[in-house]
Design an enzyme around this catalytic site. Structure first.
Site, PDB file in Angstrom:
ATOM      1  CE  LYS A  47     -75.196  18.945 133.210  1.00 14.02           C
ATOM      2  NZ  LYS A  47     -76.597  18.716 134.065  1.00 14.02           N
ATOM      3  CD  GLN A  91     -78.579  20.850 136.067  1.00 18.37           C
ATOM      4  OE1 GLN A  91     -78.243  20.808 134.885  1.00 18.37           O
ATOM      5  NE2 GLN A  91     -78.131  20.140 137.091  1.00 18.37           N
ATOM      6  CG  ASP A 114     -80.852  15.203 131.308  1.00 24.60           C
ATOM      7  OD1 ASP A 114     -79.645  14.965 131.581  1.00 24.60           O
ATOM      8  OD2 ASP A 114     -81.493  16.489 131.794  1.00 24.60           O
TER       9      ASP A 114
HETATM   10  N1  GUN Z   1     -79.143  17.529 138.127  1.00 21.27           N
HETATM   11  C1  GUN Z   1     -78.160  16.469 138.738  1.00 21.27           C
HETATM   12  N2  GUN Z   1     -77.793  15.544 137.702  1.00 21.27           N
HETATM   13  C2  GUN Z   1     -78.454  16.036 136.547  1.00 21.27           C
HETATM   14  C3  GUN Z   1     -78.454  15.808 135.095  1.00 21.27           C
HETATM   15  O1  GUN Z   1     -77.850  14.577 134.584  1.00 21.27           O
HETATM   16  N3  GUN Z   1     -79.326  15.999 134.155  1.00 21.27           N
HETATM   17  C4  GUN Z   1     -80.140  17.084 134.852  1.00 21.27           C
HETATM   18  N4  GUN Z   1     -81.041  17.792 133.766  1.00 21.27           N
HETATM   19  N5  GUN Z   1     -80.062  17.671 135.871  1.00 21.27           N
HETATM   20  C5  GUN Z   1     -79.144  17.225 136.896  1.00 21.27           C
END
Ligand code: GUN
Length: 281
Positions: A47, A91, A114
């Site tokens: 990311k 996350q 998110d």
């Molecule tokens: N863990 C797995 N997929 C995601 C996501 O799309 N966002 C976040 N914050 N954590 C994740």
């Protein structure tokens, strides 16, 4: 037809890079990670790399694996109040001792790129989303870009998680699909999936979806990230067998995953634009 999420994400990221450059804005994303889970660390690094590529600044907050809920809430609170931060991503999964629901609700909705805050999920349910969760929103982009009609289509979503299954079903409903959600208590999933024009699997089980569950010509979207008996990365769908029957299918890797990241970048730019219009948001 292979639905090439990697190629599409490259195109979207390049378009976004140009749009951000023309906007004169410098959006900033804060990532928060607690603990040492290697997969989570890899996702966060991916990311951050995408941020760099499109002209978004990134700030990484790393907390120890024994961090308390209070410690994470404190970090989120600081980022909420930081005028230099447009988007906040915590996350998931968080270590067990942390109350994840409290953390998600602590993120300011206008920085919740998110789209997991109940306020943003509620907006999605109301039909007026601001930030939709990145994975299902990225899947909608795949369907749109490949010209796969959702209006009137029967879509079956397997999985009911907050980050994928539920928002996926609502996005499809908002796009005029007839939607069925299957989950671990569904009695005979194949009875449902065989009716699907669009089948989305987010169950987290390697090769769970075989050709006997797929209607000929259906579009099959695989959200799974699993490992097979040889330790190789694979999705929920038995790709080789289902490919013969499906009209269109996403591979793993190179399907949904890259689109999740591209959508996160798009959401972060949206957050920056909204704050630029109304700095007191
Ligand atoms: N863990 C797995 N997929 C995601 C996501 O799309 N966002 C976040 N914050 N954590 C994740």
């Amino acid at each position: 037809m292979i639905l090439d999420g990697r190629k599409l994400s490259e195109k979207r990221l390049e378009m976004l890079r140009e749009t951000i450059e023309e906007s004169g804005l410098y959006p900033r994303l804060a990532t928060v990670i607690a603990g040492e889970d290697p997969a989570s660390k890899l996702y966060v690094r991916m990311k951050q790399r995408a941020c760099e590529r499109v002209g978004i600044g990134s700030v990484g907050i790393e907390l120890p694996s024994d961090a308390s809920t209070g410690r994470v809430l404190e970090a989120v609170g600081r980022l909420n109040g930081d005028p230099d931060i447009d988007g906040i991503l915590v996350q998931l999964p968080l270590p067990d001792q942390i109350d994840a629901a409290r953390v998600i609700e602590a993120v300011a909705p206008e920085k919740d790129v998110d789209g997991f805050h109940p306020c943003n999920l509620g907006r999605l349910l109301s039909g007026n989303p601001v930030f939709a969760p990145c994975t299902p929103r990225g899947i909608m982009t795949i369907l749109e870009e490949y010209g796969i009609e959702t209006a009137g289509a029967h879509a079956v979503v397997m999985g009911r998680s907050i980050d994928v299954g539920r928002p996926m079903a609502i996005l499809l409903l908002n796009a005029d699909a007839t939607v069925t959600i299957c989950h671990s208590r569904t009695r005979n999933p194949a009875d449902e999936t065989l009716k699907a024009d669009i089948l989305i699997s987010a169950v987290g089980k390697a090769k769970f979806v075989g050709p006997e569950m797929v209607k000929p010509g259906a579009t099959v979207i695989d959200v799974g990230i699993n490992y097979d008996e040889h330790g190789r990365l694979c999705g929920d769908v038995d790709f080789a067998a289902v490919q013969e029957r499906a009209g269109a299918i996403t591979p793993v890797p190179g399907g949904v995953g890259p689109m999740t990241i591209a959508t996160l970048m798009e959401n972060t730019f949206t957050a920056a634009k909204l704050r630029a219009c109304d700095p007191v948001l």
